[in-house]
Design an enzyme around this catalytic site. Structure first.
Site, mmCIF file in Angstrom:
data_model
loop_
_atom_site.group_PDB
_atom_site.id
_atom_site.type_symbol
_atom_site.label_atom_id
_atom_site.label_comp_id
_atom_site.label_asym_id
_atom_site.label_seq_id
_atom_site.Cartn_x
_atom_site.Cartn_y
_atom_site.Cartn_z
ATOM 1 C CB CYS A 118 -0.997 -0.059 1.154
ATOM 2 S SG CYS A 118 -2.410 1.047 0.929
ATOM 3 C CG HIS A 143 -3.164 -3.652 3.492
ATOM 4 N ND1 HIS A 143 -2.229 -2.999 4.249
ATOM 5 C CD2 HIS A 143 -3.885 -2.691 2.859
ATOM 6 C CE1 HIS A 143 -2.371 -1.697 4.094
ATOM 7 N NE2 HIS A 143 -3.362 -1.489 3.250
ATOM 8 C CD GLU A 166 -0.315 -5.837 5.570
ATOM 9 O OE1 GLU A 166 -0.773 -4.693 5.750
ATOM 10 O OE2 GLU A 166 0.005 -6.246 4.434
#
Length: 192
Positions: free
Chosen positions: A82, A173, A175
């Site tokens: 991002c 994202h 993660e």
């Protein structure tokens, strides 16, 4: 031998990145994840994650903490998500961001619009056999990449995942959500 991954811990979703890399490294004895706040924290790292957050703020904090040149000169892999994708580019549509020029691409900040325009999508990513659930939060897109950059995924708004040498950058994202396939591909590409 263990792998040492740093997470740029100036602003953004630092804890989520650290947790995801700890889990991805769980099967590699001697591996560790460290938080990076100053140039000396980059010593002995194999990789650095540049998290999502607010790209103009992270850019300013990189400068303030004396990290600009050390990150540009860092020889390990970069995992950028991002805002990290914005910072890793060499061309950005906002003069308030000083790009790190790690990946030869042009990036448009907040290409999805406002926070309410954030969304999730099942994304086809090169190298994955099954779609990846991508979380886009006020996401950027790459609008142009140099020929040596491998495009891993795109959507109608633009390019959302790239690889350039040991570096990977994502508009979304990875993660978040517990799917560590992209982390494992990144780690495998480090050659350590």
């Amino acid at each position: 031998m263990g792998v040492k991954v740093g997470v740029l811990a100036l602003q953004g979703d630092v804890a989520e990145h650290a947790a995801a890399f700890r889990e991805a490294l769980a099967e590699r004895p001697g591996s560790e994840v460290v938080l990076v706040r100053k140039p000396t924290d980059l010593a002995d790292l194999d990789a650095l994650a540049i998290p999502g957050g607010e790209s103009t703020t992270i850019s300013r904090l990189i400068e303030k903490n004396g990290l600009y040149e050390p990150i540009v000169e860092f020889e390990g892999g970069i995992f950028a998500t991002c805002a990290g994708m914005v910072l890793s580019a060499d061309r950005v549509d906002d003069p308030r961001v000083r790009p790190l020029s790690l990946v030869p691409m042009r990036v448009a900040r907040n290409a999805f619009g406002r926070q309410v325009d954030s969304r999730e999508a099942m994304l086809e990513v090169a190298g994955l056999t099954e779609p990846f659930r991508a979380v886009f939060i006020r996401a950027p897109v790459a609008t142009d990449v140099d020929p040596q950059v491998q495009v891993l995924a795109r959507i109608p708004e633009g390019i959302v995942a790239v690889r350039h040498g040991p570096h990977m950058a994502f508009a979304f994202h990875p993660e978040l959500g517990g799917d560590l396939r992209l982390h494992r591909i990144f780690l495998a590409g480090l050659g350590v």
